[in-house]
Scaffold this motif. Structure first.
Motif, PDB file in Angstrom:
ATOM      1  N   GLY A  12      73.985  49.788  40.862  1.00  0.00           N
ATOM      2  CA  GLY A  12      73.171  50.659  40.015  1.00  0.00           C
ATOM      3  C   GLY A  12      71.703  50.336  40.031  1.00  0.00           C
ATOM      4  N   HIS A  13      71.182  50.115  38.839  1.00  0.00           N
ATOM      5  CA  HIS A  13      69.745  49.986  38.651  1.00  0.00           C
ATOM      6  C   HIS A  13      69.194  48.715  39.295  1.00  0.00           C
ATOM      7  N   GLY A  14      69.909  47.627  39.140  1.00  0.00           N
ATOM      8  CA  GLY A  14      69.499  46.405  39.837  1.00  0.00           C
ATOM      9  C   GLY A  14      68.522  45.531  39.073  1.00  0.00           C
ATOM     10  N   SER A  15      68.453  45.690  37.746  1.00  0.00           N
ATOM     11  CA  SER A  15      67.500  44.841  37.012  1.00  0.00           C
ATOM     12  C   SER A  15      67.933  43.373  37.039  1.00  0.00           C
ATOM     13  N   ASN A  16      69.233  43.119  37.049  1.00  0.00           N
ATOM     14  CA  ASN A  16      69.687  41.722  37.134  1.00  0.00           C
ATOM     15  C   ASN A  16      69.445  41.146  38.523  1.00  0.00           C
ATOM     16  N   LEU A  17      69.607  41.970  39.547  1.00  0.00           N
ATOM     17  CA  LEU A  17      69.260  41.528  40.902  1.00  0.00           C
ATOM     18  C   LEU A  17      67.793  41.105  40.929  1.00  0.00           C
ATOM     19  N   GLU A  18      66.937  41.946  40.375  1.00  0.00           N
ATOM     20  CA  GLU A  18      65.500  41.615  40.355  1.00  0.00           C
ATOM     21  C   GLU A  18      65.250  40.308  39.603  1.00  0.00           C
ATOM     22  N   ALA A  19      65.909  40.155  38.465  1.00  0.00           N
ATOM     23  CA  ALA A  19      65.697  38.941  37.668  1.00  0.00           C
ATOM     24  C   ALA A  19      66.143  37.701  38.455  1.00  0.00           C
ATOM     25  N   LEU A  20      67.273  37.822  39.149  1.00  0.00           N
ATOM     26  CA  LEU A  20      67.762  36.675  39.940  1.00  0.00           C
ATOM     27  C   LEU A  20      66.788  36.344  41.060  1.00  0.00           C
ATOM     28  N   VAL A  21      66.255  37.372  41.717  1.00  0.00           N
ATOM     29  CA  VAL A  21      65.325  37.131  42.826  1.00  0.00           C
ATOM     30  C   VAL A  21      64.013  36.554  42.299  1.00  0.00           C
ATOM     31  N   HIS A  22      63.517  37.107  41.182  1.00  0.00           N
ATOM     32  CA  HIS A  22      62.239  36.614  40.652  1.00  0.00           C
ATOM     33  C   HIS A  22      62.346  35.159  40.205  1.00  0.00           C
ATOM     34  N   ALA A  23      63.511  34.771  39.720  1.00  0.00           N
ATOM     35  CA  ALA A  23      63.662  33.397  39.212  1.00  0.00           C
ATOM     36  C   ALA A  23      63.914  32.386  40.320  1.00  0.00           C
ATOM     37  N   GLN A  24      64.190  32.853  41.534  1.00  0.00           N
ATOM     38  CA  GLN A  24      64.712  31.906  42.532  1.00  0.00           C
ATOM     39  C   GLN A  24      63.670  30.903  43.039  1.00  0.00           C
ATOM     40  N   ALA A  25      62.398  31.241  42.885  1.00  0.00           N
ATOM     41  CA  ALA A  25      61.367  30.288  43.341  1.00  0.00           C
ATOM     42  C   ALA A  25      61.501  28.957  42.599  1.00  0.00           C
ATOM     43  N   ARG A  26      61.985  29.033  41.369  1.00  0.00           N
ATOM     44  CA  ARG A  26      62.139  27.802  40.566  1.00  0.00           C
ATOM     45  C   ARG A  26      63.611  27.437  40.402  1.00  0.00           C
ATOM     46  N   ALA A  27      64.446  27.907  41.298  1.00  0.00           N
ATOM     47  CA  ALA A  27      65.892  27.681  41.144  1.00  0.00           C
ATOM     48  C   ALA A  27      66.478  27.162  42.461  1.00  0.00           C
ATOM     49  N   PRO A  28      67.671  26.587  42.406  1.00  0.00           N
ATOM     50  CA  PRO A  28      68.252  26.002  43.614  1.00  0.00           C
ATOM     51  C   PRO A  28      69.077  27.001  44.434  1.00  0.00           C
ATOM     52  N   TYR A  29      68.830  28.300  44.242  1.00  0.00           N
ATOM     53  CA  TYR A  29      69.564  29.300  45.034  1.00  0.00           C
ATOM     54  C   TYR A  29      68.580  30.289  45.656  1.00  0.00           C
ATOM     55  N   ARG A  30      69.021  30.950  46.702  1.00  0.00           N
ATOM     56  CA  ARG A  30      68.244  32.038  47.300  1.00  0.00           C
ATOM     57  C   ARG A  30      69.193  33.214  47.531  1.00  0.00           C
ATOM     58  N   VAL A  31      68.769  34.409  47.132  1.00  0.00           N
ATOM     59  CA  VAL A  31      69.583  35.606  47.362  1.00  0.00           C
ATOM     60  C   VAL A  31      69.404  35.987  48.830  1.00  0.00           C
ATOM     61  N   ARG A  32      70.414  35.696  49.630  1.00  0.00           N
ATOM     62  CA  ARG A  32      70.331  35.930  51.080  1.00  0.00           C
ATOM     63  C   ARG A  32      71.002  37.233  51.493  1.00  0.00           C
ATOM     64  N   LEU A  33      71.752  37.827  50.578  1.00  0.00           N
ATOM     65  CA  LEU A  33      72.520  39.012  50.932  1.00  0.00           C
ATOM     66  C   LEU A  33      72.712  39.869  49.681  1.00  0.00           C
ATOM     67  N   ALA A  48      63.496  47.320  50.250  1.00  0.00           N
ATOM     68  CA  ALA A  48      62.023  47.338  50.190  1.00  0.00           C
ATOM     69  C   ALA A  48      61.478  45.919  50.146  1.00  0.00           C
ATOM     70  N   ARG A  49      62.256  45.021  49.611  1.00  0.00           N
ATOM     71  CA  ARG A  49      61.811  43.628  49.508  1.00  0.00           C
ATOM     72  C   ARG A  49      62.103  42.843  50.779  1.00  0.00           C
ATOM     73  N   GLY A  50      62.752  43.491  51.721  1.00  0.00           N
ATOM     74  CA  GLY A  50      63.038  42.831  52.993  1.00  0.00           C
ATOM     75  C   GLY A  50      64.253  41.922  52.958  1.00  0.00           C
ATOM     76  N   LEU A  51      65.093  42.092  51.935  1.00  0.00           N
ATOM     77  CA  LEU A  51      66.319  41.284  51.869  1.00  0.00           C
ATOM     78  C   LEU A  51      67.368  41.863  52.814  1.00  0.00           C
ATOM     79  N   ASP A  52      68.313  41.061  53.204  1.00  0.00           N
ATOM     80  CA  ASP A  52      69.459  41.536  53.972  1.00  0.00           C
ATOM     81  C   ASP A  52      70.316  42.362  53.002  1.00  0.00           C
ATOM     82  N   ALA A  53      70.200  43.675  53.107  1.00  0.00           N
ATOM     83  CA  ALA A  53      70.819  44.571  52.120  1.00  0.00           C
ATOM     84  C   ALA A  53      71.762  45.518  52.834  1.00  0.00           C
ATOM     85  N   ARG A  54      73.012  45.508  52.446  1.00  0.00           N
ATOM     86  CA  ARG A  54      74.010  46.297  53.180  1.00  0.00           C
ATOM     87  C   ARG A  54      74.784  47.228  52.262  1.00  0.00           C
ATOM     88  N   LEU A  55      75.054  48.395  52.801  1.00  0.00           N
ATOM     89  CA  LEU A  55      75.903  49.357  52.102  1.00  0.00           C
ATOM     90  C   LEU A  55      77.321  49.172  52.625  1.00  0.00           C
TER      91      LEU A  55
END
Ligand code: GRF
Length: 199
Positions: A12-33, A48-55
């Motif tokens: 859907g909207h993806g606000s949690n995806l955005e929050a996870l990605v924005h926080a990752q600079a200070r976190a021990p994970y990276r959203v790779r997919l 748009a952010r250049g992530l590996d994004a698949r349908l």
């Protein structure tokens, strides 16, 4: 510790995806997919952010396709963020790492869709956010984190949802951090959070 690769599944909207990605600079994970089961804002944002994004639309080979993508990306944990499809037993058996889901109520109250509307319709005074491990049921797995949110007098569902989202966006990066650091222990339904390890 090297950051751990994680996958986010959304519909859907993806606000949690955005929050996870924005926080990752200070976190021990990276959203790779990022995987979505339909064209949606979350998928467009990830592209748009250049992530590996698949349908990966539903179908007989969807599980295998998802598992393959996770393997290729070296994903060790999965976070469902508004993913509107139940993960199949085949996926859950095939993926070795933890799978989290976020839900806008204090489970086990109000599982399923529109939990914030269910809460207001029921007249509860307190609802909240739950982050839990995914099992084969609907919003039924062992609970990792919860935070309560008081329902305000006369509040509309949209107003409540906005406040729940603010909590979700803070809590989900914390939960994913705990999980990729392996700072939890489970015994049946009980999940204990362990203190950070000394460096
Ligand atoms: C969130 O409220 C989450 O708790 C639920 O679905 C919603 C997804 O929102 N599972 P978004 O797509 O992350 O904005």
């Amino acid at each position: 510790m090297r950051p751990r690769a994680v996958a986010v599944l959304a519909s859907g909207h993806g606000s949690n995806l955005e929050a996870l990605v924005h926080a990752q600079a200070r976190a021990p994970y990276r959203v790779r997919l990022v995987i979505a089961d339909r064209e949606c804002r979350a998928l467009a944002w990830a592209r748009a952010r250049g992530l590996d994004a698949r349908l990966v639309p539903p179908g007989p080979h969807a599980d295998a396709t998802q598992l393959c993508a996770m393997r290729d990306a070296g994903v060790g944990a999965v976070a469902l963020a508004g993913y509107l499809r139940r993960l199949s037993p085949a996926f859950l058996a095939g993926f070795a790492g933890p799978v989290l889901n976020i839900h806008p109520s204090l489970l086990p109250s109000f599982p399923g869709l529109h939990a914030h509307r269910q809460a207001i319709a029921h007249g509860v005074k307190v609802t909240g956010v739950t982050i839990h491990f995914v099992d084969e049921g609907l919003d039924s797995g062992p609970i990792l984190l919860q935070e309560a949110v008081a329902v305000r007098e006369g509040e509309t569902p949209d107003e409540l949802l906005e406040r729940l989202h603010a909590v979700e966006h803070r809590l989900y990066p914390q939960a994913l951090t705990i999980v990729v650091e392996g700072r939890y222990a489970t015994s049946g339904r009980q999940v204990s959070i362990l203190p950070p390890r000394e460096e």
